[in-house]
Design a protein around this motif. Structure first.
Motif, PDB file in Angstrom:
ATOM      1  N   ASN A 103       0.826  -1.209   0.000  1.00  0.00           N
ATOM      2  CA  ASN A 103       0.000   0.000   0.000  1.00  0.00           C
ATOM      3  C   ASN A 103       0.860   1.259   0.000  1.00  0.00           C
ATOM      4  OD1 ASN A 103      -2.507  -1.327   0.032  1.00  0.00           O
ATOM      5  ND2 ASN A 103      -2.369  -1.641   2.259  1.00  0.00           N
ATOM      6  N   GLN A 283     -14.156  14.199  -4.158  1.00  0.00           N
ATOM      7  CA  GLN A 283     -13.542  13.706  -5.395  1.00  0.00           C
ATOM      8  C   GLN A 283     -13.341  14.818  -6.429  1.00  0.00           C
ATOM      9  OE1 GLN A 283     -15.096   9.905  -6.869  1.00  0.00           O
ATOM     10  NE2 GLN A 283     -16.370   9.758  -5.021  1.00  0.00           N
ATOM     11  N   HIS A 296     -12.278   8.872   1.497  1.00  0.00           N
ATOM     12  CA  HIS A 296     -12.906   8.263   0.318  1.00  0.00           C
ATOM     13  C   HIS A 296     -12.530   6.785   0.214  1.00  0.00           C
ATOM     14  CE1 HIS A 296     -13.041   7.217  -4.046  1.00  0.00           C
ATOM     15  NE2 HIS A 296     -14.220   7.801  -3.938  1.00  0.00           N
ATOM     16  N   GLU A 297     -11.277   6.446   0.480  1.00  0.00           N
ATOM     17  CA  GLU A 297     -10.868   5.052   0.433  1.00  0.00           C
ATOM     18  C   GLU A 297     -11.577   4.230   1.513  1.00  0.00           C
ATOM     19  OE1 GLU A 297      -8.693   3.482  -1.757  1.00  0.00           O
ATOM     20  OE2 GLU A 297      -8.904   5.351  -2.876  1.00  0.00           O
ATOM     21  N   ASN A 300     -15.190   3.385   0.702  1.00  0.00           N
ATOM     22  CA  ASN A 300     -15.311   2.347  -0.312  1.00  0.00           C
ATOM     23  C   ASN A 300     -14.752   1.001   0.178  1.00  0.00           C
ATOM     24  OD1 ASN A 300     -16.270   3.549  -3.127  1.00  0.00           O
ATOM     25  ND2 ASN A 300     -14.994   5.095  -2.128  1.00  0.00           N
ATOM     26  N   ARG A 302     -11.978   0.140   1.405  1.00  0.00           N
ATOM     27  CA  ARG A 302     -10.559  -0.135   1.151  1.00  0.00           C
ATOM     28  C   ARG A 302      -9.775   0.403   2.347  1.00  0.00           C
ATOM     29  NH1 ARG A 302     -12.162   1.302  -4.290  1.00  0.00           N
ATOM     30  NH2 ARG A 302     -11.516   3.451  -3.964  1.00  0.00           N
ATOM     31  N   PRO A 305      -5.479   0.754   2.063  1.00  0.00           N
ATOM     32  CA  PRO A 305      -4.954   2.005   1.503  1.00  0.00           C
ATOM     33  C   PRO A 305      -5.344   3.236   2.319  1.00  0.00           C
ATOM     34  CG  PRO A 305      -5.847   0.621  -0.234  1.00  0.00           C
ATOM     35  CD  PRO A 305      -6.223  -0.032   1.066  1.00  0.00           C
ATOM     36  N   ALA A 306      -6.575   3.253   2.851  1.00  0.00           N
ATOM     37  CA  ALA A 306      -6.990   4.397   3.671  1.00  0.00           C
ATOM     38  C   ALA A 306      -6.100   4.542   4.902  1.00  0.00           C
ATOM     39  CB  ALA A 306      -8.451   4.229   4.082  1.00  0.00           C
ATOM     40  N   TYR A 309      -2.681   5.938   3.858  1.00  0.00           N
ATOM     41  CA  TYR A 309      -2.726   7.392   3.649  1.00  0.00           C
ATOM     42  C   TYR A 309      -2.797   8.139   4.985  1.00  0.00           C
ATOM     43  CZ  TYR A 309      -3.803   6.066  -1.167  1.00  0.00           C
ATOM     44  OH  TYR A 309      -3.753   5.520  -2.425  1.00  0.00           O
TER      45      TYR A 309
END
Length: 358
Positions: A103, A283, A296-297, A300, A302, A305-306, A309
């Motif tokens: 990631n 977005q 946003h990640e 959804n 995920r 990855p979130a 970040y």
């Protein structure tokens, strides 16, 4: 016979005034401190240490729960990928697969374009907004500090934007920057402020500066009220004008408070989320920040990855804070708790020094 007698008289006097060994010899001959006294001092020190640990432990417990535990969990979650099709079995995985540092490595590939866009947007907003807020906040502090009629009303009017919740502020400025809003009526042009483009950045900067500049003004005002009037009176007697007084007296003496305000605003601006999210929308490539990208990640599903970040944003904020403390640490803590009299003496000394070197 007379000389011998005088020599015999002077010799005892000289040896009495300066005995052999001097002060060091007398100090070396002192008896050591009693063992009981040393034991009592050691017990008192140990008791103070235990009391300090007892008083600090609630704060450490809260910080561990609120800061340390979520940070460790985010770091652990960032090592896992999103649920999906398992390439080895061909079935949908019900658990998050362990991907290690993939990631983090993805931000240096093609998938990292969105991350770097959010990173530079975050940095741009932080630098521009904090710079503008510092200038405007210092001007607000000088206005609030002046002994003018209706000063309480002026202070309340200046501090109202900071008291408005960010969500309400975003909705207010969204109405102002509407295509048929007040901003376009004043400019006489039709600008789509809340769409993609540089104008969206300008809208976010204007709204952010309007809301948070009073925060810097409030902290600088606290620093201004510590400066004694006799400092400025001495400067006026030496022929210094208002501009020179501000540059050589006001700024150096409010520098610790100003640096603390700038540090707090930098850390807050790096975590900017709600204002661009409400004002412009999610977005949007022009205004997407690291916090918006992580949200946003996560929305959804995920979470890996979130979390990656979020960890990178945490490290970014930590590095900025450490840079402030390392480079400007002495100014952040001021003069070690110096009182008003020391501050006044320092102001006069600063003005005298600059007057001599000028």
């Amino acid at each position: 016979m007379r000389d011998t007698t005088m020599a015999d008289i002077r010799t005892p006097a000289r040896t009495a005034v300066r005995p052999p060994g001097g002060t060091a010899g007398r100090r070396a001959g002192r008896p050591p401190a009693p063992a009981g006294r040393r034991a009592r001092a050691a017990r008192a020190t140990a008791g103070s240490g235990r009391m300090a640990a007892l008083l600090v432990s609630p704060t450490l417990l809260v910080l561990s729960i609120v800061v340390l535990y979520p940070t460790i969990m985010a770091l652990a979650e960032s090592l896992y990928g999103p649920k999906g099709l398992d390439p080895r079995t061909g079935f949908i995985s019900s658990t998050e697969p362990f991907v290690g540092l993939r990631n983090y490595a993805d931000i240096f590939g093609e998938a990292g374009d969105r991350f770097w866009n959010a990173f530079w947007n975050t940095t741009f907003f932080t630098v521009v907004t904090v710079a503008l807020e510092t200038v405007i906040g210092v001007a607000m502090a000088l206005i609030m500090h002046r002994a003018l009629r209706g000063r309480a009303l002026v202070r309340a009017a200046i501090l109202i934007p900071w008291a408005v919740p960010t969500a309400i502020s975003g909705l207010l400025w969204r109405w102002i920057f509407n295509s048929n809003g007040i901003a376009n009526d004043l400019l006489g042009r039709q600008i789509l402020w809340t769409s993609e483009g540089f104008q969206a950045k300008v809208a976010v900067i204007v709204a952010e500066v309007w809301k948070t500049a009073p925060f810097i003004g409030l902290l600088v005002l606290a620093g201004l009220q510590v400066i004694g009037k006799e400092v400025y009176e001495a400067a006026r007697l030496d022929g210094a004008g208002p501009l020179r007084q501000f540059w050589h007296i006001t700024l150096p003496l409010v520098k610790p408070a100003l640096l603390v305000a700038v540090l707090f605003r930098c850390l807050d601006a790096l975590r900017m989320f709600d204002l661009p999210y409400i004002l412009v929308g999610a977005q949007k490539h022009s205004v997407e920040t690291l916090s918006m990208l992580a949200q946003h990640e996560a929305s959804n599903v995920r979470f890996g990855p979130a979390s990656a970040y979020a960890v990178l944003l945490f490290l970014y904020v930590l590095l900025i804070a450490l840079a402030f403390v390392r480079l400007l640490g002495t100014d952040l803590v001021g003069d070690g708790g110096a009182g008003g009299r020391r501050g006044r003496r320092r102001g006069i000394a600063l003005f005298r020094r600059t007057e001599v070197t000028a």
